[in-house]
Design an enzyme around this catalytic site. Structure first.
Site, PDB file in Angstrom:
ATOM      1  N   GLY A  89       0.824  -1.207   0.000  1.00  0.00           N
ATOM      2  CA  GLY A  89       0.000   0.000   0.000  1.00  0.00           C
ATOM      3  C   GLY A  89       0.854   1.251   0.000  1.00  0.00           C
ATOM      4  N   CYS A  90       0.271   2.356   0.455  1.00  0.00           N
ATOM      5  CA  CYS A  90       1.002   3.636   0.490  1.00  0.00           C
ATOM      6  C   CYS A  90       2.291   3.465   1.278  1.00  0.00           C
ATOM      7  CB  CYS A  90       0.132   4.709   1.133  1.00  0.00           C
ATOM      8  SG  CYS A  90       0.988   6.289   1.335  1.00  0.00           S
ATOM      9  N   PHE A  91       3.403   3.782   0.644  1.00  0.00           N
ATOM     10  CA  PHE A  91       4.693   3.474   1.272  1.00  0.00           C
ATOM     11  C   PHE A  91       5.035   4.337   2.468  1.00  0.00           C
ATOM     12  CE2 PHE A  91       6.876   5.613  -2.698  1.00  0.00           C
ATOM     13  CZ  PHE A  91       6.324   6.842  -2.375  1.00  0.00           C
TER      14      PHE A  91
END
Length: 312
Positions: free
Chosen positions: A10-12
């Site tokens: 997902g969003c890093f």
């Protein structure tokens, strides 16, 4: 010896913050990998046309934290059943991937996925890919340590048994004693660094800037001494290894110890280089090239703004 692991979940931003809290993790950086587009930007990846995933590349100490334990953290900080999505974030860049770096990591990843399937923890299929690691392109500076820089505490939570306890310590070589000693890693927000550093020092060390050539400490000092990190005073280079390179930046053929400096790939600005950072505080120092003098053949091309010279 430190090992490398790479995950996409997902969003890093949150994934990086979570892994930084895990025991045994020495460093983590966010970037793009798994696709077919060279040197992508954030905008390129968001177009959903590069094939890259937002990922986190981790360096960890296998003596303190195993790859299996990293996999346990990975499974627990995201939902591995949502294809191309984590929470409100949608797109192939947010897919769930384990990028293995060797056959052992592949085997452990497959085994851990199978155990999760057998546990019946999810009523829907697990869509996590397990594929070979490809070239990792570091994301833009403003993405690195995003949660830390912005004081965000909400994010991917890891169970207490995986969390670090107390301040993280690393081995550092101390020139004055000639010994390797444990030192606490230094982590500060940008605002805290700005109170300690001059604007130019902050631009170079925290934003990975480069000072203008021939503006700093190129000439050899008349007295012996040590070049220390301007951010945390870690010993970095001895005057005995400094040489005149005619490049306009201080140049050394080796550091006082490989423990005190971290080297990592840097593919920014359309170039393939090796970046040198302070191991204790993560300050950007400069780059390393293979055109130096004997005995190493290396040229550590270092920004003066990242150094302070101490006689003695």
């Amino acid at each position: 010896m430190l090992k490398k692991a790479t995950f996409a979940a997902g969003c890093f931003w949150g994934v990086e913050a979570a892994f930084r809290e895990a025991k045994g993790v020495v460093s983590a950086r966010v970037g793009y990998t798994g696709g077919h587009f060279n040197n992508p930007t954030y905008e390129d990846v968001c177009s959903d046309k590069t094939g890259h995933a937002e990922a986190v590349e981790i360096e960890y100490d296998p003596k303190k934290f195993s790859y299996q334990e990293l996999l346990d953290v990975f499974w627990q900080i995201h939902n591995p059943t949502t294809p191309n999505r984590q929470g409100p974030d949608t797109g192939s860049q947010y897919r769930s991937v384990i990028f293995y770096n060797n056959p052992q990591q592949k085997a452990l990843a497959l085994e851990s996925k199978e155990k999760l399937l057998q546990s019946k923890a999810y009523k829907v299929p697990i869509v996590t890919e397990i594929i070979p690691a490809k070239e990792f392109y570091p994301a833009e500076v403003y993405h690195q340590r995003y949660y830390e820089k912005h004081g965000i505490t909400r994010g991917c939570a890891i169970p207490a048994q995986f969390q670090k306890t107390g301040a993280q310590k690393i081995p550092i070589y101390i020139v004055s004693t000639g010994k390797i000693e444990e030192a606490e890693k230094i982590v500060r927000t940008d605002e805290e660094w700005k109170k300690i550093l001059t604007p130019e020092q902050f631009r170079v060390t925290r934003l990975k800037g480069t000072e203008a050539p021939f503006t700093g400490m190129c000439a050899l000092p008349k007295k012996n001494g040590i070049y220390k990190c301007v951010s945390c005073a870690t010993d970095l280079f001895s005057i005995s290894t400094k040489f005149e390179s005619a490049t306009g930046w201080p140049s050394f053929y080796q550091p006082v110890s490989e423990l005190n400096i971290v080297l990592q790939p840097d593919n920014s600005a359309g170039m393939r280089r090796t970046e040198a950072l302070c191991a204790r505080c993560g300050a950007h120092l400069g780059h390393v090239f293979d055109d130096g003098p004997p005995p190493t053949g290396k040229r550590y091309c270092i920004n003066s703004a990242a150094l302070k010279f101490i006689e003695g």
